[in-house]
Design a protein around this motif. Structure first.
Motif, PDB file in Angstrom:
ATOM      1  N   THR A 146     -36.217  38.791  28.603  1.00  0.00           N
ATOM      2  CA  THR A 146     -37.281  38.432  27.701  1.00  0.00           C
ATOM      3  C   THR A 146     -36.983  36.733  27.728  1.00  0.00           C
ATOM      4  N   ASN A 147     -38.062  36.203  27.621  1.00  0.00           N
ATOM      5  CA  ASN A 147     -38.125  34.518  27.759  1.00  0.00           C
ATOM      6  C   ASN A 147     -37.942  34.126  26.404  1.00  0.00           C
ATOM      7  N   ASP A 148     -38.157  35.210  25.261  1.00  0.00           N
ATOM      8  CA  ASP A 148     -37.961  35.078  23.819  1.00  0.00           C
ATOM      9  C   ASP A 148     -36.595  34.723  23.368  1.00  0.00           C
ATOM     10  N   LEU A 149     -36.091  33.582  23.248  1.00  0.00           N
ATOM     11  CA  LEU A 149     -34.642  33.364  22.912  1.00  0.00           C
ATOM     12  C   LEU A 149     -34.222  34.222  21.857  1.00  0.00           C
ATOM     13  N   GLU A 150     -34.836  34.061  20.663  1.00  0.00           N
ATOM     14  CA  GLU A 150     -34.491  34.954  19.452  1.00  0.00           C
ATOM     15  C   GLU A 150     -34.432  36.234  19.691  1.00  0.00           C
ATOM     16  N   LEU A 151     -35.329  37.066  20.657  1.00  0.00           N
ATOM     17  CA  LEU A 151     -35.159  38.190  20.951  1.00  0.00           C
ATOM     18  C   LEU A 151     -33.842  38.758  21.536  1.00  0.00           C
ATOM     19  N   VAL A 210     -23.661  27.266  38.225  1.00  0.00           N
ATOM     20  CA  VAL A 210     -22.840  27.215  39.395  1.00  0.00           C
ATOM     21  C   VAL A 210     -21.525  26.953  38.701  1.00  0.00           C
ATOM     22  N   SER A 211     -21.199  26.461  37.645  1.00  0.00           N
ATOM     23  CA  SER A 211     -20.049  26.392  37.013  1.00  0.00           C
ATOM     24  C   SER A 211     -19.388  27.796  36.960  1.00  0.00           C
ATOM     25  N   ASN A 212     -20.226  28.762  36.359  1.00  0.00           N
ATOM     26  CA  ASN A 212     -19.656  29.948  35.879  1.00  0.00           C
ATOM     27  C   ASN A 212     -19.392  30.783  37.265  1.00  0.00           C
ATOM     28  N   THR A 213     -20.352  30.544  38.261  1.00  0.00           N
ATOM     29  CA  THR A 213     -20.178  31.196  39.758  1.00  0.00           C
ATOM     30  C   THR A 213     -18.923  30.558  40.220  1.00  0.00           C
ATOM     31  N   ARG A 214     -18.441  29.349  40.177  1.00  0.00           N
ATOM     32  CA  ARG A 214     -17.359  28.852  40.918  1.00  0.00           C
ATOM     33  C   ARG A 214     -16.331  29.661  40.008  1.00  0.00           C
ATOM     34  N   TYR A 215     -16.139  29.696  38.778  1.00  0.00           N
ATOM     35  CA  TYR A 215     -14.879  29.971  37.895  1.00  0.00           C
ATOM     36  C   TYR A 215     -14.775  31.404  38.525  1.00  0.00           C
ATOM     37  N   TRP A 216     -15.776  32.324  38.349  1.00  0.00           N
ATOM     38  CA  TRP A 216     -15.707  33.870  38.674  1.00  0.00           C
ATOM     39  C   TRP A 216     -15.214  34.107  40.049  1.00  0.00           C
ATOM     40  N   PHE A 272     -20.778  38.478  31.408  1.00  0.00           N
ATOM     41  CA  PHE A 272     -22.106  38.124  31.810  1.00  0.00           C
ATOM     42  C   PHE A 272     -22.489  36.840  31.868  1.00  0.00           C
ATOM     43  N   VAL A 273     -23.136  36.753  32.962  1.00  0.00           N
ATOM     44  CA  VAL A 273     -23.655  35.182  33.491  1.00  0.00           C
ATOM     45  C   VAL A 273     -24.969  35.074  33.338  1.00  0.00           C
ATOM     46  N   ASP A 274     -25.564  34.461  32.411  1.00  0.00           N
ATOM     47  CA  ASP A 274     -27.111  34.392  32.209  1.00  0.00           C
ATOM     48  C   ASP A 274     -27.734  33.492  33.074  1.00  0.00           C
ATOM     49  N   LEU A 275     -28.219  34.045  34.010  1.00  0.00           N
ATOM     50  CA  LEU A 275     -29.162  33.327  35.114  1.00  0.00           C
ATOM     51  C   LEU A 275     -30.258  32.268  34.755  1.00  0.00           C
ATOM     52  N   ASN A 276     -30.838  32.834  33.451  1.00  0.00           N
ATOM     53  CA  ASN A 276     -31.645  31.682  32.741  1.00  0.00           C
ATOM     54  C   ASN A 276     -31.261  30.600  32.219  1.00  0.00           C
ATOM     55  N   THR A 277     -29.840  30.140  32.161  1.00  0.00           N
ATOM     56  CA  THR A 277     -29.372  29.127  31.628  1.00  0.00           C
ATOM     57  C   THR A 277     -29.575  27.824  32.645  1.00  0.00           C
ATOM     58  N   THR A 299     -21.448  40.332  35.521  1.00  0.00           N
ATOM     59  CA  THR A 299     -22.902  40.630  35.770  1.00  0.00           C
ATOM     60  C   THR A 299     -23.412  39.284  35.737  1.00  0.00           C
ATOM     61  N   PHE A 300     -24.326  38.899  36.746  1.00  0.00           N
ATOM     62  CA  PHE A 300     -25.239  37.831  36.919  1.00  0.00           C
ATOM     63  C   PHE A 300     -26.576  38.540  36.749  1.00  0.00           C
ATOM     64  N   ALA A 301     -27.385  38.342  35.659  1.00  0.00           N
ATOM     65  CA  ALA A 301     -28.644  38.575  35.906  1.00  0.00           C
ATOM     66  C   ALA A 301     -29.551  37.635  34.598  1.00  0.00           C
ATOM     67  N   LEU A 302     -30.884  37.796  34.844  1.00  0.00           N
ATOM     68  CA  LEU A 302     -31.944  37.114  34.165  1.00  0.00           C
ATOM     69  C   LEU A 302     -32.080  37.986  33.129  1.00  0.00           C
ATOM     70  N   ARG A 303     -32.458  37.077  31.893  1.00  0.00           N
ATOM     71  CA  ARG A 303     -32.696  37.968  30.764  1.00  0.00           C
ATOM     72  C   ARG A 303     -33.921  38.668  30.846  1.00  0.00           C
TER      73      ARG A 303
END
Length: 189
Positions: free
Chosen positions: A101-106, A144-150, A133-138, A95-99
């Motif tokens: 929430t922008n609240d990292l603790e949440l 790119v590294s995660n996408t290349r790997y998967w 899961f690949v966090d697109l907010n990173t 899963t490639f997705a945006l979080r």
């Protein structure tokens, strides 16, 4: 559209008539969850895995993960019954997705409270999904590294190194319709 399996019983890495340089004709093949269900719900074992996939997707959406897509692959999208003499045991998903929430603790709290979505062993046990899961907010370097790997892992069979394709499905699409189709398929079996 999901192309037909090639002579090796796998999705082709690209549609031969279009060639490997046409992005419209290469994997991952964009489709809908309903087309995916229509294509792969032809045995009891596959329907059970698809039901788990729909449950997995439903729970992802329930915690707000909607903006993204999933790559689906593994023996599930191959003719594993013919080639290996067994049914698939799960479906591989990234899963490639945006979080949501922008609240990292949440976000950390959501992940911690829903480990069945984010820990592959738990997802496999509960949903028949070998899920990652690949966090697109990173940072883009990590994406790119995660996408290349998967892509590298999913585009080849592990044992034979055979080049193959995969499927891409948006997270936010008509899973209720897909569940109805799956229920009808089970009733027709």
């Amino acid at each position: 559209m999901i192309p037909e399996l090639n002579q090796s019983g796998v999705l082709p890495p690209f549609i031969p008539e279009q060639g490997p340089t046409d992005p419209a004709g290469m994997a991952p093949y964009k489709t809908t969850i309903t087309e995916f269900i229509h294509r792969y719900a032809h045995t009891f074992e596959r329907r059970a895995i698809l039901r788990g996939l729909l449950d997995y997707r439903r729970k992802l959406k329930s915690i707000g993960v909607r903006n993204g897509f999933q790559w689906l692959d593994g023996s599930f999208v191959e003719d594993v019954e013919l080639n290996r003499g067994r049914p698939p045991s799960d479906v591989d998903i990234v899963t490639f997705a945006l979080r949501p929430t922008n609240d990292l603790e949440l976000w950390k709290k959501l992940v911690y409270e829903n480990t069945d979505l984010f820990l592959p062993n738990e997802a496999k046990q509960k949903y028949c999904c070998d899920a990652y899961f690949v966090d697109l907010n990173t940072h883009p370097i990590h994406v790119v590294s995660n996408t290349r790997y998967w892509f590298g892992l999913f585009s080849h069979q592990r044992e034979s190194y055979l080049w193959k394709g995969m499927v891409e499905i948006p997270i936010d699409c008509s899973d209720d319709e897909a569940l109805e189709i799956l229920d009808r398929e089970a009733g027709n079996a």
